[in-house]
Enzyme design. Structure first.
Site, PDB file in Angstrom:
ATOM      1  CG  HIS A  18      80.101  23.491  21.759  1.00 31.75           C
ATOM      2  ND1 HIS A  18      80.019  22.821  22.945  1.00 31.75           N
ATOM      3  CD2 HIS A  18      80.191  24.807  22.076  1.00 31.75           C
ATOM      4  CE1 HIS A  18      80.056  23.696  23.951  1.00 31.75           C
ATOM      5  NE2 HIS A  18      80.156  24.911  23.447  1.00 31.75           N
ATOM      6  CG  HIS A  56      76.046  23.861  26.329  1.00 27.85           C
ATOM      7  ND1 HIS A  56      77.211  24.520  26.029  1.00 27.85           N
ATOM      8  CD2 HIS A  56      75.090  24.432  25.561  1.00 27.85           C
ATOM      9  CE1 HIS A  56      76.962  25.451  25.129  1.00 27.85           C
ATOM     10  NE2 HIS A  56      75.679  25.430  24.814  1.00 27.85           N
ATOM     11  CE  LYS A 109      81.320  34.044  20.490  1.00 25.06           C
ATOM     12  NZ  LYS A 109      80.310  33.303  21.252  1.00 25.06           N
ATOM     13  NE  ARG A 147      88.172  36.279  45.759  1.00 29.99           N
ATOM     14  CZ  ARG A 147      89.388  35.737  45.820  1.00 29.99           C
ATOM     15  NH1 ARG A 147      89.697  34.698  45.091  1.00 29.99           N
ATOM     16  NH2 ARG A 147      90.296  36.274  46.610  1.00 29.99           N
ATOM     17  CG  ASP A 151      84.099  30.023  22.891  1.00 24.95           C
ATOM     18  OD1 ASP A 151      84.008  29.634  24.066  1.00 24.95           O
ATOM     19  OD2 ASP A 151      83.208  30.657  22.289  1.00 24.95           O
ATOM     20  CG  ASP A 181      90.405  32.732  48.626  1.00 28.20           C
ATOM     21  OD1 ASP A 181      90.674  32.113  47.568  1.00 28.20           O
ATOM     22  OD2 ASP A 181      91.192  33.514  49.172  1.00 28.20           O
ATOM     23  CD  GLU A 239      77.717  31.647  19.380  1.00 28.86           C
ATOM     24  OE1 GLU A 239      77.056  31.710  20.411  1.00 28.86           O
ATOM     25  OE2 GLU A 239      78.958  31.650  19.347  1.00 28.86           O
ATOM     26  CE  LYS A 269      73.113  23.590  22.096  1.00 27.52           C
ATOM     27  NZ  LYS A 269      72.380  24.815  22.439  1.00 27.52           N
TER      28      LYS A 269
HETATM   29  C1  BG6 Z   1      79.708  28.296  24.670  1.00 21.46           C
HETATM   30  C2  BG6 Z   1      80.691  29.295  24.132  1.00 21.46           C
HETATM   31  O1  BG6 Z   1      80.360  27.088  24.977  1.00 21.46           O
HETATM   32  O2  BG6 Z   1      78.707  28.046  23.698  1.00 21.46           O
HETATM   33  C3  BG6 Z   1      80.000  30.582  23.729  1.00 21.46           C
HETATM   34  O3  BG6 Z   1      81.672  29.569  25.132  1.00 21.46           O
HETATM   35  C4  BG6 Z   1      78.852  30.303  22.798  1.00 21.46           C
HETATM   36  O4  BG6 Z   1      80.915  31.485  23.138  1.00 21.46           O
HETATM   37  C5  BG6 Z   1      77.955  29.204  23.348  1.00 21.46           C
HETATM   38  O5  BG6 Z   1      78.120  31.498  22.619  1.00 21.46           O
HETATM   39  C6  BG6 Z   1      76.924  28.794  22.337  1.00 21.46           C
HETATM   40  O6  BG6 Z   1      75.997  27.950  22.931  1.00 21.46           O
HETATM   41  P1  BG6 Z   1      74.514  27.818  22.354  1.00 21.46           P
HETATM   42  O7  BG6 Z   1      73.897  26.748  23.185  1.00 21.46           O
HETATM   43  O8  BG6 Z   1      73.882  29.163  22.521  1.00 21.46           O
HETATM   44  O9  BG6 Z   1      74.667  27.440  20.918  1.00 21.46           O
END
Ligand code: BG6
Length: 480
Positions: free
Chosen positions: A235, A173, A329, A47, A230, A88, A211, A177
Site C-alpha cells: 500500500h 486494495h 498499529k 476447505r 504487511d 482441499d 491504524e 479506494k
Molecule cells: C491490509 C493489512 O492489507 O490492510 C492490514 O494486511 C491492514 O494489516 C489493512 O489493517 C488496512 O486497510 P485499510 O483499508 O483499513 O486501510
C-alpha cells in the site's frame, strides 16, 4: 487485453474473513445496482464442508452485518447466485468436482484467489489440470504474494505458467479506494500542480498510514509479516509511486503501470540510520486501555508493528527530496494522509515589514476523512501600521461535501468489477511487485546486519520517539 464480462466468478477462501467483510458485501451491492452480468453465478470454495444452503446462510449473515440495508437490494436474487464446493487444494481430484460445479461459462470465468502462500502452487496446478485455467479465465490474486522477492517470484512463475500477464490481476486494495484514484485526478487533471511537482519546488513528502487496531484475529500471519511487509511493501509503495510518477500518456493499464514501475526502480537502497522500527506496549486509545503486542500474541516477539523510513527517489524530478514514510498499529487515530511540503518563496518582499512567510503545504486525506487542504499565505486584515501581518490559512475541500450525490463504495466493489470486466489499470503488474520486494528485502537485510530490534512505544502514541527524531534531524515535523 482479454475483453469479456465474466458470467462465472469463483471465490477461493469464500468462508474467510475477507470474503465475509468485503467480497460478498461488494458483490451484493454491485448486483443490487445491476452492475454485474445478469447471468452471473458465484461459486464459493474453501476447505470447510458446507452445502449451498449453508453457504448462502453464511453470506446472508455477512451481508446483514457488513452491508448497509439500503445497499442490499433484493438479497434473495443475489443469494440465489451463490453455490459452494468444498475443496482441499492439495487434492487434485477435488478440482474435478470444482470444475463440474463451475460448469461451462458462456463468456468467461473470473477467479479470486485469497489463499495461504503455501497453497498457491497446488491451487494453480489444480486449476490447470481441471481445465479451469483456459483462455477465458482471468485470475485475481490477493496478498500476501510471498514474503520476499524469491518467494514472490516462485508464486509469479507458478501463475505465469497457467495465465498470461494480461489475465493476472494482483490486488492492492488501496488502489480501489476512491481517494487514491483521486490522486491521479488532482495531479493530472489540474494545471497548477504539475509545474511545481518536483525538487525545485517541493521540499519533502510525507505519507502516513496510521491504524488504531492491533493484531485483530491475524496472530500467525501478522507475526510472520510485520509492518514493513504487511503495509509498506504494497500500500505505502503504491501511494508513493502515484505521488512520484511522471504523467502517464493515458489512463490505461500499460501507461500507468509503466510510470509507477519507473519510480519503484528509482528507489534508493535505505540505510540503517534511515529507518526506525517499533512495537507497541500496553496503553490507551480513545480512552480505552489496550494490551501490548506481546500480550496479544501470548509470547515475546521481535516483529515490528511500526516502521518509519526516510526514502529517496533517485531521478531528476525528485533529486534531494526525502519521502518520509510511516505506518503502524495502535497509533492514536486511524488516518492515511499524504503531505506535500512546498519550499518557501525565493525572496520575501515582506521581510522588511516584519512578516514571515510559511511555505505552502498540500495535505491529501485519503481516509477516514477524504479531503484536500492547501495552506496558503494571506494577509491579516488591518492597517499594517506596526508591520504587515501574514498568516497561513487553509483552502480546504471536503470530498463528501463536494460530491454529496455519488455513492461511497467499498474498495473491493471497484476491483471486483474491474476483474469481472477485465480492466487492469488498478491492479499491480509483476514487475511492480518484484521491484517492491527488492527494495523491502534490502531494508530487512540492513536490519538483520545491524541486529536492529523494534523500539517499544506506548499504544496510543505516534510510535517510538526515534521516529520523530528521524524527521526532526532534518528540521521536519510529522503532520499530525
Ligand atoms: C491490509 C493489512 O492489507 O490492510 C492490514 O494486511 C491492514 O494489516 C489493512 O489493517 C488496512 O486497510 P485499510 O483499508 O483499513 O486501510
Amino acid at each position: 487485453m482479454s475483453k469479456f464480462t465474466s458470467d462465472r466468478l469463483l471465490l477461493f477462501g469464500a468462508t474467510g474473513d475477507l470474503s465475509s467483510r468485503m467480497l460478498l458485501p461488494s458483490l451484493c451491492a454491485l448486483d443490487a445496482e445491476g452492475l454485474l452480468n445478469p447471468e452471473i453465478q458465484i461459486i464459493g470454495t474453501a476447505r470447510s464442508e458446507m452445502s449451498d444452503a449453508e453457504f448462502r446462510n453464511f453470506a446472508r449473515q455477512s451481508l446483514e452485518k457488513f452491508l448497509p440495508a439500503d445497499r442490499r437490494g433484493s438479497m434473495a436474487t443475489f443469494l440465489n447466485r451463490l453455490t459452494y464446493q468444498p475443496l482441499d487444494a492439495t487434492d487434485l481430484d477435488g478440482f474435478k468436482a470444482l470444475a463440474e460445479k463451475v460448469g461451462t461459462p458462456k463468456e468467461g470465468l473470473s477467479i479470486f484467489l485469497s489463499t495461504a502462500p503455501s497453497l498457491f502452487e497446488a491451487t494453480i496446478h489444480g486449476l490447470q489440470s481441471s481445465g479451469l485455467a483456459g483462455p477465458n479465465t482471468r485470475i485475481g490474486l490477493e496478498k500476501p504474494l510471498g514474503t520476499d522477492l524469491a518467494s514472490s517470484k516462485v508464486i509469479n512463475d507458478a501463475v505465469a505458467a497457467a495465465f498470461p500477464e494480461d489475465r493476472i490481476f494482483r490486488i492492492d486494495h488501496y488502489l480501489g479506494k476512491e481517494t487514491v484514484q483521486n490522486l491521479l485526478a488532482l495531479r493530472f487533471a489540474n494545471i497548477m500542480f504539475e509545474p511545481l511537482w518536483n525538487a525545485a519546488h517541493i521540499e519533502h513528502v510525507q505519507i502516513t498510514i496510521a491504524e488504531t487496531v492491533g493484531l485483530e484475529s491475524r496472530v500467525a500471519y501478522y507475526d510472520d509479516s510485520g509492518a514493513l511487509r504487511d503495509m509498506v511493501q504494497n500500500h505505502m509503495l503504491q501511494l508513493l509511486a502515484l505521488v512520484a510518477m511522471e504523467p502517464p500518456v493515458s489512463y490505461d493499464a500499460t501507461a500507468v503501470r509503466n510510470e509507477k514501475v519507473k519510480v519503484l526502480h528509482s528507489l534508493r537502497k535505505v540505510q540503517a540510520s534511515e529507518t526506525v522500527t517499533g512495537q507497541y506496549r500496553s496503553g490507551a486509545i480513545g480512552g480505552k486501555a489496550v494490551p501490548g503486542y506481546d500480550d496479544e500474541l501470548g509470547k515475546d516477539s521481535n516483529t515490528e508493528t511500526f516502521v518509519a523510513i526516510k526514502a529517496h527517489v533517485d531521478n531528476w524530478r525528485w533529486h534531494g527530496v526525502p519521502f518520509y514514510l510511516r505506518t503502524g498499529k495502535r497509533l492514536p487515530r486511524r488516518t492515511t494522509e499524504i503531505t506535500i511540503q512546498f519550499r518557501d518563496v525565493p525572496h520575501s518582499i515582506f521581510t522588511g515589514r516584519g512578516a514571515r512567510t510559511v511555505p505552502n503545504r498540500l495535505v491529501i486525506g485519503i481516509q477516514p476523512e477524504e479531503n484536500v487542504t492547501l495552506s496558503l499565505m494571506a494577509k491579516v486584515p488591518g492597517l499594517d501600521r506596526d508591520g504587515v501581518g501574514l498568516r497561513s490559512v487553509p483552502l480546504a475541500i471536503t470530498m463528501p461535501d463536494a460530491f454529496a450525490g455519488p455513492q461511497r463504495r467499498i474498495a473491493y466493489e471497484r476491483l471486483l468489477l474491474d476483474l469481472i470486466e477485465g480492466n487492469q489499470t488498478l491492479f499491480v503488474r509483476r514487475d511492480e511487485v518484484e521491484a517492491q520486494w527488492d527494495w523491502i528485502d534490502a531494508i530487512r537485510a540492513v536490519w538483520e546486519e545491524q541486529s536492529q530490534e523494534p523500539k517499544p512505544y506506548t499504544a496510543g502514541s505516534w510510535g517510538p520517539s526515534a521516529a520523530i527524531a528521524l524527521a526532526e534531524r532534518d528540521g521536519v515535523t510529522w503532520q499530525e
